[in-house]
Design a protein around this motif. Structure first.
Motif, PDB file in Angstrom:
ATOM      1  N   SER A 156     -18.650  17.478  18.580  1.00 51.55           N
ATOM      2  CA  SER A 156     -18.251  17.493  17.180  1.00 51.55           C
ATOM      3  C   SER A 156     -19.495  17.422  16.309  1.00 51.55           C
ATOM      4  N   ASP A 157     -19.579  18.309  15.322  1.00 50.84           N
ATOM      5  CA  ASP A 157     -20.745  18.249  14.430  1.00 50.84           C
ATOM      6  C   ASP A 157     -20.577  17.166  13.367  1.00 50.84           C
ATOM      7  N   ARG A 158     -19.412  16.523  13.354  1.00 52.55           N
ATOM      8  CA  ARG A 158     -19.180  15.403  12.437  1.00 52.55           C
ATOM      9  C   ARG A 158     -19.552  14.079  13.094  1.00 52.55           C
ATOM     10  N   TYR A 159     -19.251  13.959  14.393  1.00 52.41           N
ATOM     11  CA  TYR A 159     -19.555  12.732  15.136  1.00 52.41           C
ATOM     12  C   TYR A 159     -20.506  13.092  16.272  1.00 52.41           C
ATOM     13  N   VAL A 180     -17.145  21.807  18.349  1.00 50.75           N
ATOM     14  CA  VAL A 180     -18.076  22.778  18.929  1.00 50.75           C
ATOM     15  C   VAL A 180     -17.725  22.926  20.401  1.00 50.75           C
ATOM     16  N   TYR A 181     -17.335  24.129  20.793  1.00 52.26           N
ATOM     17  CA  TYR A 181     -16.947  24.404  22.175  1.00 52.26           C
ATOM     18  C   TYR A 181     -17.988  25.324  22.809  1.00 52.26           C
ATOM     19  N   LEU A 186     -18.145   5.675  28.724  1.00 49.35           N
ATOM     20  CA  LEU A 186     -19.077   6.710  29.170  1.00 49.35           C
ATOM     21  C   LEU A 186     -19.685   7.362  27.934  1.00 49.35           C
ATOM     22  N   PRO A 187     -20.980   7.199  27.713  1.00 48.46           N
ATOM     23  CA  PRO A 187     -21.588   7.594  26.446  1.00 48.46           C
ATOM     24  C   PRO A 187     -21.986   9.061  26.336  1.00 48.46           C
ATOM     25  N   GLY A 188     -21.878   9.816  27.424  1.00 49.82           N
ATOM     26  CA  GLY A 188     -22.413  11.172  27.426  1.00 49.82           C
ATOM     27  C   GLY A 188     -21.443  12.241  26.955  1.00 49.82           C
ATOM     28  N   ASP A 189     -21.765  13.480  27.327  1.00 51.27           N
ATOM     29  CA  ASP A 189     -20.989  14.637  26.892  1.00 51.27           C
ATOM     30  C   ASP A 189     -19.604  14.666  27.537  1.00 51.27           C
ATOM     31  N   GLU A 190     -18.672  15.305  26.836  1.00 48.01           N
ATOM     32  CA  GLU A 190     -17.317  15.491  27.355  1.00 48.01           C
ATOM     33  C   GLU A 190     -17.123  16.953  27.745  1.00 48.01           C
ATOM     34  N   TYR A 191     -16.477  17.153  28.882  1.00 48.27           N
ATOM     35  CA  TYR A 191     -16.224  18.501  29.404  1.00 48.27           C
ATOM     36  C   TYR A 191     -14.760  18.623  29.793  1.00 48.27           C
ATOM     37  N   THR A 192     -14.274  19.857  29.798  1.00 51.86           N
ATOM     38  CA  THR A 192     -12.952  20.111  30.352  1.00 51.86           C
ATOM     39  C   THR A 192     -13.012  21.338  31.240  1.00 51.86           C
TER      40      THR A 192
END
Length: 353
Positions: A229-232, A253-254, A205-211
Protein backbone atom coordinates in the motif's frame (compact mmCIF):
# COMPACT_ATOMS: atom_id res chain seq x y z
CA UNK A 1 -4.34 -24.37 -19.02
CA UNK A 2 -8.03 -24.52 -19.97
CA UNK A 3 -8.13 -26.02 -23.47
CA UNK A 4 -10.41 -28.75 -22.09
CA UNK A 5 -13.52 -26.54 -22.33
CA UNK A 6 -14.68 -25.73 -25.85
CA UNK A 7 -15.69 -22.32 -27.08
CA UNK A 8 -19.38 -21.56 -26.90
CA UNK A 9 -19.92 -21.94 -30.64
CA UNK A 10 -18.86 -25.61 -30.59
CA UNK A 11 -21.75 -28.13 -30.36
CA UNK A 12 -22.31 -29.45 -26.87
CA UNK A 13 -25.24 -30.60 -24.75
CA UNK A 14 -26.85 -28.08 -22.43
CA UNK A 15 -25.35 -27.97 -18.95
CA UNK A 16 -27.26 -26.17 -16.22
CA UNK A 17 -24.79 -24.68 -13.74
CA UNK A 18 -26.16 -23.50 -10.43
CA UNK A 19 -24.27 -20.73 -8.65
CA UNK A 20 -24.59 -21.22 -4.89
CA UNK A 21 -23.81 -18.07 -2.93
CA UNK A 22 -24.67 -15.78 -0.03
CA UNK A 23 -25.54 -12.23 -1.03
CA UNK A 24 -23.87 -9.45 0.94
CA UNK A 25 -26.14 -7.17 2.93
CA UNK A 26 -25.23 -3.76 4.23
CA UNK A 27 -25.87 -2.74 7.82
CA UNK A 28 -26.09 0.74 9.28
CA UNK A 29 -24.25 -0.21 12.46
CA UNK A 30 -20.97 -1.19 10.74
CA UNK A 31 -21.33 -4.84 11.76
CA UNK A 32 -19.10 -7.18 9.75
CA UNK A 33 -21.25 -10.32 9.94
CA UNK A 34 -21.88 -10.25 6.17
CA UNK A 35 -18.34 -9.28 5.21
CA UNK A 36 -17.53 -12.65 3.61
CA UNK A 37 -20.64 -12.68 1.44
CA UNK A 38 -20.55 -11.86 -2.25
CA UNK A 39 -21.77 -8.80 -4.12
CA UNK A 40 -24.30 -8.98 -6.93
CA UNK A 41 -21.47 -7.86 -9.25
CA UNK A 42 -19.63 -11.10 -8.52
CA UNK A 43 -22.68 -13.22 -9.36
CA UNK A 44 -23.31 -11.29 -12.58
CA UNK A 45 -19.66 -11.67 -13.66
CA UNK A 46 -19.77 -15.42 -13.10
CA UNK A 47 -23.02 -15.71 -15.04
CA UNK A 48 -21.41 -13.91 -17.97
CA UNK A 49 -18.44 -16.29 -18.03
CA UNK A 50 -20.67 -19.36 -17.70
CA UNK A 51 -22.68 -18.23 -20.72
CA UNK A 52 -19.47 -17.66 -22.68
CA UNK A 53 -18.57 -21.28 -22.13
CA UNK A 54 -22.00 -22.25 -23.45
CA UNK A 55 -23.57 -23.38 -20.19
CA UNK A 56 -26.79 -22.11 -18.63
CA UNK A 57 -26.35 -20.35 -15.24
CA UNK A 58 -28.91 -20.56 -12.46
CA UNK A 59 -28.81 -18.45 -9.31
CA UNK A 60 -29.17 -20.43 -6.08
CA UNK A 61 -28.84 -18.12 -3.08
CA UNK A 62 -28.47 -19.92 0.23
CA UNK A 63 -31.57 -18.44 1.84
CA UNK A 64 -34.43 -19.98 3.83
CA UNK A 65 -35.78 -21.61 0.65
CA UNK A 66 -32.44 -22.97 -0.55
CA UNK A 67 -32.96 -26.68 0.13
CA UNK A 68 -36.44 -26.67 -1.38
CA UNK A 69 -35.27 -24.79 -4.49
CA UNK A 70 -32.19 -26.94 -4.97
CA UNK A 71 -34.19 -30.16 -4.66
CA UNK A 72 -36.70 -28.88 -7.19
CA UNK A 73 -34.39 -27.54 -9.91
CA UNK A 74 -31.48 -30.01 -9.46
CA UNK A 75 -28.79 -28.38 -11.63
CA UNK A 76 -26.37 -30.62 -13.51
CA UNK A 77 -23.41 -29.00 -11.79
CA UNK A 78 -22.76 -26.27 -9.21
CA UNK A 79 -20.23 -23.47 -9.01
CA UNK A 80 -20.07 -23.09 -5.24
CA UNK A 81 -19.00 -19.80 -3.66
CA UNK A 82 -21.36 -19.96 -0.66
CA UNK A 83 -19.76 -18.99 2.65
CA UNK A 84 -22.58 -20.43 4.76
CA UNK A 85 -25.02 -18.97 7.26
CA UNK A 86 -24.47 -18.17 10.91
CA UNK A 87 -21.22 -17.86 12.82
CA UNK A 88 -20.14 -21.45 13.37
CA UNK A 89 -16.80 -22.79 12.22
CA UNK A 90 -18.49 -25.36 9.96
CA UNK A 91 -20.52 -22.82 7.99
CA UNK A 92 -18.50 -23.08 4.76
CA UNK A 93 -19.36 -26.80 4.69
CA UNK A 94 -23.12 -26.28 4.80
CA UNK A 95 -23.79 -26.05 1.06
CA UNK A 96 -21.22 -28.70 0.01
CA UNK A 97 -22.75 -31.15 2.54
CA UNK A 98 -26.19 -30.60 1.02
CA UNK A 99 -24.82 -30.98 -2.52
CA UNK A 100 -23.06 -34.21 -1.55
CA UNK A 101 -26.25 -35.57 0.02
CA UNK A 102 -28.16 -34.86 -3.21
CA UNK A 103 -25.35 -36.26 -5.38
CA UNK A 104 -24.91 -32.95 -7.23
CA UNK A 105 -21.29 -32.38 -8.32
CA UNK A 106 -19.72 -29.01 -7.48
CA UNK A 107 -16.56 -26.97 -7.78
CA UNK A 108 -14.04 -26.66 -4.99
CA UNK A 109 -13.00 -28.53 -1.89
CA UNK A 110 -15.09 -31.01 0.06
CA UNK A 111 -16.84 -30.19 3.36
CA UNK A 112 -14.01 -31.56 5.52
CA UNK A 113 -11.33 -29.39 3.91
CA UNK A 114 -13.58 -26.31 3.99
CA UNK A 115 -14.29 -26.72 7.71
CA UNK A 116 -10.64 -27.33 8.49
CA UNK A 117 -9.31 -24.29 6.63
CA UNK A 118 -11.86 -21.90 8.13
CA UNK A 119 -10.45 -22.83 11.54
CA UNK A 120 -7.13 -20.99 11.55
CA UNK A 121 -5.88 -22.83 14.63
CA UNK A 122 -6.42 -26.26 13.08
CA UNK A 123 -5.00 -25.08 9.74
CA UNK A 124 -1.81 -23.87 11.39
CA UNK A 125 -1.53 -27.14 13.33
CA UNK A 126 -1.89 -29.29 10.20
CA UNK A 127 0.48 -27.14 8.14
CA UNK A 128 3.11 -27.21 10.89
CA UNK A 129 2.80 -31.00 11.07
CA UNK A 130 3.42 -31.01 7.32
CA UNK A 131 6.66 -29.04 7.87
CA UNK A 132 5.33 -25.89 6.22
CA UNK A 133 6.33 -22.43 7.50
CA UNK A 134 3.70 -20.84 9.75
CA UNK A 135 3.89 -18.12 12.41
CA UNK A 136 4.22 -19.18 16.01
CA UNK A 137 0.95 -18.72 17.85
CA UNK A 138 -1.44 -19.85 20.52
CA UNK A 139 -5.19 -20.10 20.99
CA UNK A 140 -6.96 -18.50 23.96
CA UNK A 141 -10.45 -19.87 24.58
CA UNK A 142 -13.08 -17.52 26.09
CA UNK A 143 -12.23 -16.94 29.73
CA UNK A 144 -8.85 -18.62 29.38
CA UNK A 145 -5.50 -17.64 30.80
CA UNK A 146 -3.25 -15.24 28.85
CA UNK A 147 0.09 -16.52 30.13
CA UNK A 148 0.97 -18.32 26.86
CA UNK A 149 0.13 -15.19 24.86
CA UNK A 150 2.25 -13.08 27.20
CA UNK A 151 5.21 -15.42 26.69
CA UNK A 152 4.70 -15.24 22.93
CA UNK A 153 4.77 -11.46 23.06
CA UNK A 154 7.92 -11.54 25.19
CA UNK A 155 9.68 -13.81 22.65
CA UNK A 156 8.73 -11.84 19.54
CA UNK A 157 8.17 -8.29 20.76
CA UNK A 158 4.96 -7.84 18.81
CA UNK A 159 1.85 -9.97 18.22
CA UNK A 160 -1.39 -9.84 16.27
CA UNK A 161 -4.73 -10.94 17.75
CA UNK A 162 -7.54 -12.25 15.53
CA UNK A 163 -10.55 -14.60 15.60
CA UNK A 164 -10.08 -18.36 15.35
CA UNK A 165 -12.53 -18.90 12.49
CA UNK A 166 -13.27 -15.89 10.30
CA UNK A 167 -12.33 -14.70 6.82
CA UNK A 168 -12.32 -11.54 4.70
CA UNK A 169 -10.37 -9.68 7.42
CA UNK A 170 -13.22 -10.03 9.91
CA UNK A 171 -11.79 -9.32 13.35
CA UNK A 172 -8.55 -7.88 12.00
CA UNK A 173 -8.49 -4.17 12.77
CA UNK A 174 -5.90 -1.43 12.43
CA UNK A 175 -5.21 -1.76 16.15
CA UNK A 176 -5.08 -5.59 16.28
CA UNK A 177 -1.32 -5.64 16.83
CA UNK A 178 0.49 -4.73 20.02
CA UNK A 179 3.90 -4.54 21.64
CA UNK A 180 2.34 -3.88 25.06
CA UNK A 181 1.38 -6.77 27.35
CA UNK A 182 -1.14 -4.51 29.09
CA UNK A 183 -3.20 -4.30 25.86
CA UNK A 184 -3.40 -8.06 25.40
CA UNK A 185 -6.46 -8.55 27.65
CA UNK A 186 -8.41 -5.93 25.70
CA UNK A 187 -7.53 -7.36 22.28
CA UNK A 188 -8.30 -10.93 23.31
CA UNK A 189 -11.55 -10.11 25.11
CA UNK A 190 -12.69 -8.07 22.08
CA UNK A 191 -12.55 -11.26 20.01
CA UNK A 192 -14.34 -13.28 22.70
CA UNK A 193 -17.14 -10.75 23.06
CA UNK A 194 -17.62 -9.69 19.44
CA UNK A 195 -17.23 -13.06 17.72
CA UNK A 196 -18.09 -15.57 20.49
CA UNK A 197 -15.04 -17.69 19.76
CA UNK A 198 -11.44 -18.25 20.76
CA UNK A 199 -8.78 -15.65 19.98
CA UNK A 200 -5.59 -16.47 18.11
CA UNK A 201 -2.44 -14.68 19.20
CA UNK A 202 0.40 -14.97 16.67
CA UNK A 203 3.84 -13.49 16.27
CA UNK A 204 3.60 -10.36 14.13
CA UNK A 205 5.32 -10.78 10.78
CA UNK A 206 6.73 -7.39 9.75
CA UNK A 207 7.66 -8.12 6.14
CA UNK A 208 5.97 -8.17 2.75
CA UNK A 209 2.63 -9.85 2.10
CA UNK A 210 2.14 -12.22 -0.84
CA UNK A 211 -0.70 -14.24 -2.27
CA UNK A 212 -0.51 -17.32 -4.49
CA UNK A 213 -3.51 -18.49 -6.54
CA UNK A 214 -3.86 -22.12 -7.58
CA UNK A 215 -6.04 -24.00 -10.06
CA UNK A 216 -6.24 -27.67 -10.94
CA UNK A 217 -5.74 -31.17 -9.62
CA UNK A 218 -2.78 -31.36 -9.15
CA UNK A 219 -2.62 -27.60 -8.56
CA UNK A 220 -0.92 -25.17 -10.91
CA UNK A 221 0.14 -21.66 -9.87
CA UNK A 222 -1.85 -19.25 -12.03
CA UNK A 223 -1.38 -16.08 -9.99
CA UNK A 224 1.27 -14.73 -7.66
CA UNK A 225 1.76 -11.21 -6.36
CA UNK A 226 3.23 -9.06 -3.63
CA UNK A 227 0.68 -6.76 -1.96
CA UNK A 228 1.65 -3.30 -0.79
CA UNK A 229 0.00 0.00 0.00
CA UNK A 230 1.39 3.41 -0.90
CA UNK A 231 -0.61 4.83 2.01
CA UNK A 232 0.78 2.47 4.67
CA UNK A 233 4.36 1.77 3.69
CA UNK A 234 5.13 0.20 7.07
CA UNK A 235 3.03 -2.08 9.26
CA UNK A 236 0.44 -2.55 6.51
CA UNK A 237 -2.43 -4.87 7.46
CA UNK A 238 -5.27 -6.15 5.32
CA UNK A 239 -7.59 -4.82 8.01
CA UNK A 240 -11.36 -4.43 8.00
CA UNK A 241 -10.98 -0.64 7.99
CA UNK A 242 -8.72 -0.76 4.93
CA UNK A 243 -11.12 -2.96 2.98
CA UNK A 244 -14.08 -0.72 3.84
CA UNK A 245 -12.27 2.45 2.79
CA UNK A 246 -13.85 3.46 -0.56
CA UNK A 247 -10.43 4.66 -1.77
CA UNK A 248 -8.39 1.69 -0.58
CA UNK A 249 -8.04 0.10 -4.01
CA UNK A 250 -6.49 3.34 -5.31
CA UNK A 251 -3.65 2.93 -2.82
CA UNK A 252 -2.94 -0.75 -3.36
CA UNK A 253 0.16 -1.83 -5.26
CA UNK A 254 0.11 -5.30 -6.81
CA UNK A 255 3.42 -6.63 -8.12
CA UNK A 256 3.45 -9.77 -10.23
CA UNK A 257 6.05 -12.49 -10.59
CA UNK A 258 8.27 -10.47 -12.95
CA UNK A 259 8.89 -7.84 -10.25
CA UNK A 260 9.94 -10.35 -7.61
CA UNK A 261 13.11 -12.24 -6.75
CA UNK A 262 12.99 -15.64 -8.50
CA UNK A 263 14.15 -17.41 -5.34
CA UNK A 264 11.25 -15.89 -3.39
CA UNK A 265 8.69 -16.82 -6.04
CA UNK A 266 10.00 -20.40 -6.12
CA UNK A 267 9.67 -20.65 -2.33
CA UNK A 268 6.12 -19.26 -2.46
CA UNK A 269 5.03 -21.52 -5.29
CA UNK A 270 6.45 -24.65 -3.69
CA UNK A 271 4.93 -23.76 -0.31
CA UNK A 272 1.50 -23.00 -1.79
CA UNK A 273 1.37 -26.24 -3.78
CA UNK A 274 2.51 -28.23 -0.78
CA UNK A 275 -0.12 -26.60 1.46
CA UNK A 276 -2.81 -27.39 -1.12
CA UNK A 277 -1.74 -31.02 -1.08
CA UNK A 278 -1.32 -31.36 2.71
CA UNK A 279 -4.83 -29.97 3.30
CA UNK A 280 -6.24 -32.12 0.46
CA UNK A 281 -7.89 -29.17 -1.33
CA UNK A 282 -9.55 -29.38 -4.74
CA UNK A 283 -9.82 -27.28 -7.90
CA UNK A 284 -8.77 -23.86 -6.59
CA UNK A 285 -7.36 -22.07 -3.55
CA UNK A 286 -5.55 -18.90 -2.54
CA UNK A 287 -2.63 -19.18 -0.11
CA UNK A 288 -1.46 -16.01 1.68
CA UNK A 289 2.06 -15.46 3.02
CA UNK A 290 3.86 -12.80 5.01
CA UNK A 291 7.60 -12.62 5.66
CA UNK A 292 9.12 -12.80 9.14
CA UNK A 293 12.03 -10.80 10.54
CA UNK A 294 14.49 -13.04 8.67
CA UNK A 295 12.63 -12.54 5.39
CA UNK A 296 11.17 -16.07 5.32
CA UNK A 297 7.59 -16.20 3.94
CA UNK A 298 5.18 -17.91 6.32
CA UNK A 299 1.63 -19.00 5.55
CA UNK A 300 -0.89 -16.78 7.31
CA UNK A 301 -4.11 -17.91 5.61
CA UNK A 302 -5.49 -20.62 3.35
CA UNK A 303 -8.68 -19.86 1.41
CA UNK A 304 -10.29 -22.65 -0.64
CA UNK A 305 -13.26 -20.33 -1.33
CA UNK A 306 -11.41 -17.27 -2.64
CA UNK A 307 -13.32 -14.23 -3.82
CA UNK A 308 -13.90 -14.20 -7.58
CA UNK A 309 -15.01 -10.65 -8.25
CA UNK A 310 -12.96 -9.35 -11.21
CA UNK A 311 -10.84 -6.27 -10.53
CA UNK A 312 -11.49 -6.51 -6.78
CA UNK A 313 -10.72 -9.93 -5.33
CA UNK A 314 -7.12 -11.00 -4.82
CA UNK A 315 -7.47 -14.27 -6.76
CA UNK A 316 -8.39 -12.70 -10.13
CA UNK A 317 -6.09 -9.72 -9.53
CA UNK A 318 -3.10 -12.00 -8.86
CA UNK A 319 -3.86 -13.81 -12.11
CA UNK A 320 -4.36 -10.57 -14.06
CA UNK A 321 -0.97 -9.12 -13.04
CA UNK A 322 0.61 -12.30 -14.36
CA UNK A 323 -1.20 -12.23 -17.70
CA UNK A 324 -4.05 -14.65 -16.93
CA UNK A 325 -7.46 -13.21 -17.82
CA UNK A 326 -10.63 -13.54 -15.77
CA UNK A 327 -12.17 -15.61 -18.55
CA UNK A 328 -9.23 -18.03 -18.37
CA UNK A 329 -9.59 -18.27 -14.58
CA UNK A 330 -13.25 -19.31 -14.74
CA UNK A 331 -12.74 -21.64 -17.70
CA UNK A 332 -9.77 -23.17 -15.89
CA UNK A 333 -11.88 -23.72 -12.78
CA UNK A 334 -14.57 -25.52 -14.78
CA UNK A 335 -11.98 -27.56 -16.62
CA UNK A 336 -10.43 -28.71 -13.32
CA UNK A 337 -13.72 -29.43 -11.56
CA UNK A 338 -15.48 -31.17 -14.46
CA UNK A 339 -12.40 -33.25 -15.14
CA UNK A 340 -12.25 -34.31 -11.47
CA UNK A 341 -15.94 -35.22 -11.48
CA UNK A 342 -15.62 -37.27 -14.67
CA UNK A 343 -17.92 -34.96 -16.62
CA UNK A 344 -15.62 -34.01 -19.49
CA UNK A 345 -16.80 -36.81 -21.76
CA UNK A 346 -20.54 -36.59 -21.02
CA UNK A 347 -20.45 -32.93 -22.00
CA UNK A 348 -18.02 -33.49 -24.87
CA UNK A 349 -15.32 -31.28 -23.41
CA UNK A 350 -11.97 -31.72 -25.09
CA UNK A 351 -9.25 -33.08 -22.82
CA UNK A 352 -6.48 -30.52 -22.47
CA UNK A 353 -3.16 -31.66 -23.84
Amino acid sequence: MNEGIPKAEEPQPALTVGITYNLRQWTDDGDDRYEEYDSIETISSLETEIRKIGFSPLRLEQDEHFLETLSRVRPDFVLNIAEGRGGGRGRESQVPCILESLDIPFTGSDPVALALTLDKHLTRTVLAAGHLPVPEGCMISPGGELSEAEMLLKRHGKVIVKPRWEGSSKGVFADSTTTDAERLPFLVSRIWERYAQAALVEEYLPGDEYTVSLLGNPPEVVGLMRIRSDRYRENFLYSLENKRDPDWMDHMVYEGRSALDPSVTAFLENGAVRAFEVLELRDLARIDFRTDVQGVPRIIDVNPLPGLRPGYSDFPISCQVNGVSYEDVIRGLFDAALRRCGLLEPFRLRVAS
